[in-house]
Design a protein around this motif. Structure first.
Motif, PDB file in Angstrom:
ATOM      1  N   SER A 331       4.180   1.836  -9.045  1.00 37.46           N
ATOM      2  CA  SER A 331       4.454   1.764  -7.600  1.00 37.46           C
ATOM      3  C   SER A 331       4.136   3.092  -6.935  1.00 37.46           C
ATOM      4  O   SER A 331       3.593   3.129  -5.822  1.00 37.46           O
ATOM      5  N   GLN A 332       4.473   4.191  -7.608  1.00 37.71           N
ATOM      6  CA  GLN A 332       4.147   5.494  -7.007  1.00 37.71           C
ATOM      7  C   GLN A 332       2.630   5.677  -6.952  1.00 37.71           C
ATOM      8  O   GLN A 332       2.093   6.208  -5.981  1.00 37.71           O
ATOM      9  N   LYS A 334       0.353   3.336  -6.605  1.00 38.94           N
ATOM     10  CA  LYS A 334      -0.195   2.529  -5.498  1.00 38.94           C
ATOM     11  C   LYS A 334       0.013   3.249  -4.175  1.00 38.94           C
ATOM     12  O   LYS A 334      -0.878   3.292  -3.326  1.00 38.94           O
TER      13      LYS A 334
END
Ligand code: FES
Ligand SMILES: [Fe+2]
Length: 390
Positions: A331-332, A334
């Motif tokens: 997620s980081q 992205k």
């Protein structure tokens, strides 16, 4: 205490986490010249035991040859076949899987089937490539750089501390864990450099109060950063007690060392681990970990039971914390690839700032301009005088 008392700039930009060009620069200037932790000696206890791995595009074979640990390029000098595809194994002789050429410890050919077909013999080009290998305690390090400084100097000032934390008989290698993540290697590296996330991601273990600043000591250097944390929670005090029961000298500390670019060494009173981030592309990383369990100096069934309980407890806690961290890396990544924000680093995260500074300086890239300095350089035009206006 933190060294910085104000917020810090996020020095790396999104492209530093995903561009192929930047990645290639890191491989060339940061990774290939460095020492790389590859395995523990106790993974290869018998003569002829070997393991293989890929080190930034170079296939490597590490072998126990009569108690000597040697690193070869896993490529045969005959017609370039990998000597073996196995990740682990045991071979009485170092032998290529294809036509059966055998090599001695120095990588020279020892036996060639139908050798007369290879006359005249080209001795210089028939030797396996070898790499420098040195150890610290049970940990084995390889460097692709023949001119690398000695491992002892490279690990300084943590060499003795590391040798003691990763050595039998007080400690034993207990668990190998490797996994791949969908993120640039700096994403997990930066995660472990700050305690800021623990009350958010690891609330179950660390509660909702951040470790106090007085309890945290940061070491900041051009080659490494370190954290020493006084163990105060109930769990950590239990670790200290278990260590004492096992006849060792507890430190009541959590020590975290980051030796640039990608080696992390963590020690506590019951579990120590060495961790290596091996970038496999600009946006993927393989994480290699070797966990050591406390054995202490006492022997006997009761000591074995305590040692086993200490290990089971420490392992389950540590793996859960790592899995909670691991869940956020993609997620980081992205967000990083799409971000328009400059980002910011808090003083509790100052080890990340120093790490980012090291990356840019080592690659010969400019630091972004400081907004305060940049603002000071803007010349504000003088207001027109009323006389002129008239
Ligand atoms: S390629 Fe290795 S023996 Fe032929
Ligand atoms: Fe974490």
């Amino acid at each position: 205490m933190f060294i910085h008392q104000q917020s810090l700039r996020h020095l790396l930009r999104p492209e530093h986490y995903c561009s192929e060009q930047h990645f290639q620069l890191e491989l060339e200037k940061l990774f290939r010249p460095a020492w790389q932790f590859v395995a523990a000696q106790s993974e290869l206890p018998k003569d002829g035991d070997f393991l293989t791995l890929d080190l930034f595009g170079r296939p490597i074979l590490i072998r126990n040859s009569g108690g000597k640990f040697l690193a070869y390029e896993n490529i045969c000098s005959h017609r370039h076949c990998l000597l073996t595809d196995d990740s682990y194994g045991n071979q009485r002789k170092l032998r290529c899987q294809y036509h059966g050429w055998e090599y001695d410890d120095e990588g020279c050919t020892a036996k060639i089937p139908e050798a007369k077909c290879f006359r005249p013999w080209d001795r210089d080009n028939s030797r396996l490539n070898m790499f420098r290998m040195e150890s610290c305690g049970d940990l084995l390090f390889v460097s692709l750089n023949p001119d690398a400084i000695p491992l002892r100097d490279w690990l300084s000032p943590f060499y003795e501390e590391t040798a003691a934390a990763f050595s039998s008989p007080t400690w034993r290698m207990a668990f190998v864990w490797e996994y791949d993540c969908e993120s640039n290697w700096k994403v997990p590296a930066e995660n472990t450099l700050e305690s800021y996330h623990v009350t958010s991601l690891h609330r179950k273990f660390f509660g909702d109060v951040l470790p106090s600043e007085q309890n945290v000591q940061h070491l900041l250097d051009q080659r490494y950063t370190g954290l020493t944390f006084n163990a105060t929670s109930g769990i950590e005090q239990l670790q200290t007690r278990l260590n004492r029961w096992l006849g060792s000298e507890p430190t009541s500390k959590y020590l975290h060392r980051h030796i640039y670019p990608n080696t992390m060494l963590v020690s506590t009173d019951t579990i120590n681990y060495a961790l290596m981030y091996m970038p496999t592309s600009p946006t993927t990383v393989r994480i290699r970990m070797r966990f050591f369990a406390i054995r202490g100096t006492r022997r006997g069934p009761f000591a074995s039971l305590i040692s086993w309980l200490a290990w089971r407890f420490a392992k389950s806690k540590t793996l859960q914390v790592h899995n909670e961290d691991r869940a956020v890396y993609a997620s980081q990544q992205k967000g990083l690839e799409r971000s328009r924000h400059p980002g910011v680093i808090g003083s509790r995260e100052e080890r990340i700032y120093i790490f980012q500074k090291y990356i840019l300086e080592s690659l010969g890239l400019p630091l972004p301009p400081d907004p305060a300095t940049a603002a000071a350089k803007i010349t504000i035009p003088e207001p027109l005088s009323t006389e002129v206006l008239q």
